[in-house]
Write a protein that holds these residues in place. Structure first.
Motif, PDB file in Angstrom:
ATOM      1  N   SER A  94       0.829  -1.207   0.000  1.00  0.00           N
ATOM      2  CA  SER A  94       0.000   0.000   0.000  1.00  0.00           C
ATOM      3  C   SER A  94       0.861   1.253   0.000  1.00  0.00           C
ATOM      4  CB  SER A  94      -0.923   0.026   1.217  1.00  0.00           C
ATOM      5  OG  SER A  94      -1.803  -1.048   1.187  1.00  0.00           O
ATOM      6  N   LYS A  96       3.843   1.635  -1.286  1.00  0.00           N
ATOM      7  CA  LYS A  96       4.494   1.816  -2.584  1.00  0.00           C
ATOM      8  C   LYS A  96       3.523   2.421  -3.599  1.00  0.00           C
ATOM      9  CE  LYS A  96       8.342  -0.849  -1.898  1.00  0.00           C
ATOM     10  NZ  LYS A  96       9.534  -0.187  -1.578  1.00  0.00           N
ATOM     11  N   LYS A  97       2.226   2.123  -3.452  1.00  0.00           N
ATOM     12  CA  LYS A  97       1.232   2.636  -4.393  1.00  0.00           C
ATOM     13  C   LYS A  97       0.917   4.100  -4.144  1.00  0.00           C
ATOM     14  CE  LYS A  97      -1.026  -1.769  -5.089  1.00  0.00           C
ATOM     15  NZ  LYS A  97      -2.215  -2.572  -4.845  1.00  0.00           N
TER      16      LYS A  97
END
Length: 98
Positions: A94, A96-97
């Motif tokens: 999450s 990284k997004k």
């Protein structure tokens, strides 16, 4: 050493190896937060598999009254480690997004 003691030692040895085997992945994930290579289906199936197998072993041990401590060690360590990896995949994935 009689046969029963030898088999008990083999069980302990094998389950200690299995318990330790997951730790390098946990440490690497903790340090790097890299979870991209983890497959969701594998992680969820592994987590549920070790959890359900532990419940089966624990229930049968309680019914019979003979506890297989090497298996308890292995499955408890694997449950904790695997659920950490599932959490890490979700949490670090999450981040990284964002």
């Amino acid at each position: 050493m009689n046969t029963v003691d030898f088999i008990e030692a083999v069980g302990w040895f094998g389950n200690i190896i299995l318990s330790i085997g997951v730790l390098p992945q946990v440490v690497q994930t903790w340090r790097t937060h890299d979870v991209q290579s983890f497959n969701w289906l594998f992680l969820l199936m592994w987590a549920l598999g070790v959890l359900f197998t532990f419940v089966y072993i624990a229930y049968n041990d309680m019914v019979v009254g003979k506890y297989q401590w090497p298996l308890w060690l292995n499955y408890l360590v694997n449950i904790i480690a695997t659920f950490y990896l599932v959490w890490a995949k979700y949490y670090y994935g999450s981040l990284k997004k964002s």
